[in-house]
Design an enzyme around this catalytic site. Sequence first.
Site, PDB file in Angstrom:
ATOM      1  N   GLU A   1     -10.154   2.521  -3.818  1.00  0.00           N
ATOM      2  CA  GLU A   1     -10.788   3.007  -2.588  1.00  0.00           C
ATOM      3  C   GLU A   1     -10.284   4.408  -2.220  1.00  0.00           C
ATOM      4  OE1 GLU A   1     -11.873  -1.110  -0.289  1.00  0.00           O
ATOM      5  OE2 GLU A   1     -10.156   0.009   0.474  1.00  0.00           O
TER       6      GLU A   1
ATOM      7  N   ARG B   1      -9.297  -7.321  -7.279  1.00  0.00           N
ATOM      8  CA  ARG B   1     -10.095  -8.553  -7.316  1.00  0.00           C
ATOM      9  C   ARG B   1     -11.565  -8.177  -7.275  1.00  0.00           C
ATOM     10  NH1 ARG B   1     -11.861  -7.773  -2.201  1.00  0.00           N
ATOM     11  NH2 ARG B   1     -10.325  -7.002  -0.722  1.00  0.00           N
TER      12      ARG B   1
ATOM     13  N   LYS C   1      -2.263  10.918   7.582  1.00  0.00           N
ATOM     14  CA  LYS C   1      -3.088  11.803   8.397  1.00  0.00           C
ATOM     15  C   LYS C   1      -4.362  11.027   8.732  1.00  0.00           C
ATOM     16  CE  LYS C   1      -4.905  15.901   9.655  1.00  0.00           C
ATOM     17  NZ  LYS C   1      -4.386  16.298  10.963  1.00  0.00           N
TER      18      LYS C   1
ATOM     19  N   GLY D   1      -8.760  -4.520   7.521  1.00  0.00           N
ATOM     20  CA  GLY D   1      -8.837  -3.607   8.664  1.00  0.00           C
ATOM     21  C   GLY D   1      -7.827  -3.895   9.760  1.00  0.00           C
TER      22      GLY D   1
ATOM     23  N   LYS E   1       0.812  -1.221   0.000  1.00  0.00           N
ATOM     24  CA  LYS E   1       0.000   0.000   0.000  1.00  0.00           C
ATOM     25  C   LYS E   1       0.846   1.272   0.000  1.00  0.00           C
ATOM     26  CE  LYS E   1      -3.608  -0.413   2.838  1.00  0.00           C
ATOM     27  NZ  LYS E   1      -4.384  -0.928   4.000  1.00  0.00           N
TER      28      LYS E   1
HETATM   29  P1  ADP Z   1      -7.610  -2.438   4.746  1.00  0.00           P
HETATM   30  O1  ADP Z   1      -6.743  -2.740   3.576  1.00  0.00           O
HETATM   31  O2  ADP Z   1      -7.168  -3.115   5.994  1.00  0.00           O
HETATM   32  O3  ADP Z   1      -9.071  -2.597   4.452  1.00  0.00           O
HETATM   33  P2  ADP Z   1      -7.774   0.441   4.222  1.00  0.00           P
HETATM   34  O4  ADP Z   1      -6.578   1.250   3.952  1.00  0.00           O
HETATM   35  O5  ADP Z   1      -8.637   0.063   3.056  1.00  0.00           O
HETATM   36  O6  ADP Z   1      -7.369  -0.873   5.050  1.00  0.00           O
HETATM   37  O7  ADP Z   1      -8.690   1.184   5.278  1.00  0.00           O
HETATM   38  C1  ADP Z   1      -9.830   0.572   5.854  1.00  0.00           C
HETATM   39  C2  ADP Z   1     -10.616   1.594   6.668  1.00  0.00           C
HETATM   40  O8  ADP Z   1      -9.798   2.169   7.701  1.00  0.00           O
HETATM   41  C3  ADP Z   1     -11.121   2.792   5.878  1.00  0.00           C
HETATM   42  O9  ADP Z   1     -12.327   2.531   5.207  1.00  0.00           O
HETATM   43  C4  ADP Z   1     -11.299   3.804   6.991  1.00  0.00           C
HETATM   44  O10 ADP Z   1     -12.465   3.558   7.738  1.00  0.00           O
HETATM   45  C5  ADP Z   1     -10.107   3.524   7.882  1.00  0.00           C
HETATM   46  N1  ADP Z   1      -8.952   4.371   7.487  1.00  0.00           N
HETATM   47  C6  ADP Z   1      -7.907   4.008   6.722  1.00  0.00           C
HETATM   48  N2  ADP Z   1      -7.053   5.040   6.534  1.00  0.00           N
HETATM   49  C7  ADP Z   1      -7.577   6.092   7.210  1.00  0.00           C
HETATM   50  C8  ADP Z   1      -7.171   7.466   7.393  1.00  0.00           C
HETATM   51  N3  ADP Z   1      -6.046   7.946   6.866  1.00  0.00           N
HETATM   52  N4  ADP Z   1      -7.991   8.264   8.142  1.00  0.00           N
HETATM   53  C9  ADP Z   1      -9.134   7.800   8.691  1.00  0.00           C
HETATM   54  N5  ADP Z   1      -9.557   6.524   8.558  1.00  0.00           N
HETATM   55  C10 ADP Z   1      -8.795   5.672   7.822  1.00  0.00           C
END
Ligand code: ADP
Length: 448
Positions: free
Chosen positions: A275, A292, A201, A165, A116
């Site tokens: 996303e 995917r 952030k 998550g 990522k």
């Molecule tokens: P994963 O790959 O584990 O699903 P993501 O990067 O897609 O992780 O993030 C999943 C969720 O975590 C997001 O939908 C959001 O709710 C929260 N999140 C991720 N990054 C941030 C951020 N910079 N600020 C606030 N919430 C975040």
Amino acid sequence: MFKKILVANRGEIAVRIIRTCQELNIKTVAVYSEADRDALHVRMADEAVCIGAPQPSRSYLNIPNIISAAITRGAEAIHPGYGFLSENPYFAEICETSGIKFIGPPASAIEAMGAKARAREIMAAVGVPVVPGSPGLVTKDDDIAQIAESIGYPVIVKATAGGGGRGMRVANNLDELEKSVIAAGTEAEAAFGDGGVYLEKYLEEPRHVEIQVLADQHGQAVYLGERDCSIQRRHQKLVEETPCPSLTEDLRRQMGQAAVRAALSVSYSGAGTVEFLLDKSGSYYFIEMNTRIQVEHPVTEWVTGIDLVAAMIDIAAGAPLPYRQEEISPRGAAIECRINAENPDHDWRPCPGRVTDYLPPGGFGVRVDSGIYIGYEIPHYYDSLIAKLITWGSNRQEAIRRMQRALGEFRIAGVVTTIPFLQRIMDNAWFQRGETYTNFIQRRLEGL
Ligand code: ADP
């Protein structure tokens, strides 16, 4: 077109893929672990091969066994579904070198988006906005104090290999940050075999808005609108909907074009999801790309009328995209509720067991994707998602009303499910007004 496809997955998504193959007149080979002998996908496929012991590492992640099953049964292609091997570039590559088509993007695209922190760099380079954050990976020995100051607290520490998550921690000050960098790194190393972490952030009360894209192998790509997945618990989605209640046409176009740019920049092909987090001022930021099919894909299928699994298969077989961007016009609103065998009153503990009664809802505008039936024993080895309930309406209010009706009709006995919790979400006044954001469950339902 392929004559036979092996489905390298289980549960509702394996069933869903098999259904489309049947409609396309493609034979299917199911694979299953010893715990899944009686699973629905095994019954529905034309052929089935046992690929090992119940533990995922010994069956659904067992590459040699899956490849051998495909070769011995004469499958020309493999659909990986989601989870398991779906985002493993090594698996995609082995498929190709074994002469089996991987139904998904090229290994190089999976790899580019898989880490990522690196994906952020690639996106920034092609002008897709990313969340302000560290320039790359950080360790406790870097000047994280200075990096965090320049980003501004709160910051979120994220695992570059993260997913589902996991491996994310919010830090409000330097002391928390130092602890989080070490803890998140250790956690990520244990969970993903890669301890790399980076900083972003931490956005307050954003929406999670993702764009579905389809790209063919000839350099053409389109976006199929967005999904709002703000209803989450511990960063895991529970409810998804389209359209996003707050998106303007202009913003939809901008985000869609950014997503297409993201896909083309890594020579993507197949179905993918870009996303973003969307803040209250209407600024959007890339967080990751899932290379995917996603759990929540049915809401997009419903409003666009496009079978995404069929599209993936066509693209893998070399077909050009049959539509241009102007021809995509989503209609109405769709919502998906994820029904899990979990007990929200006991810290969402998984509740595997025997399904003693099962009566799914029906009627106009209702779709159920599930892998269970009466008498089925839900194994404890896998994800606890047992059904997805999707409703369509000519507008959001109608889709919600229909979801309330369908949830009330859904009967699953023998195991505890999240249905009552989902009903609370649908009945919530803030949800009904579309005032949703990623901390919604915590704030509005759990009072935290
Ligand atoms: P994963 O790959 O584990 O699903 P993501 O990067 O897609 O992780 O993030 C999943 C969720 O975590 C997001 O939908 C959001 O709710 C929260 N999140 C991720 N990054 C941030 C951020 N910079 N600020 C606030 N919430 C975040």
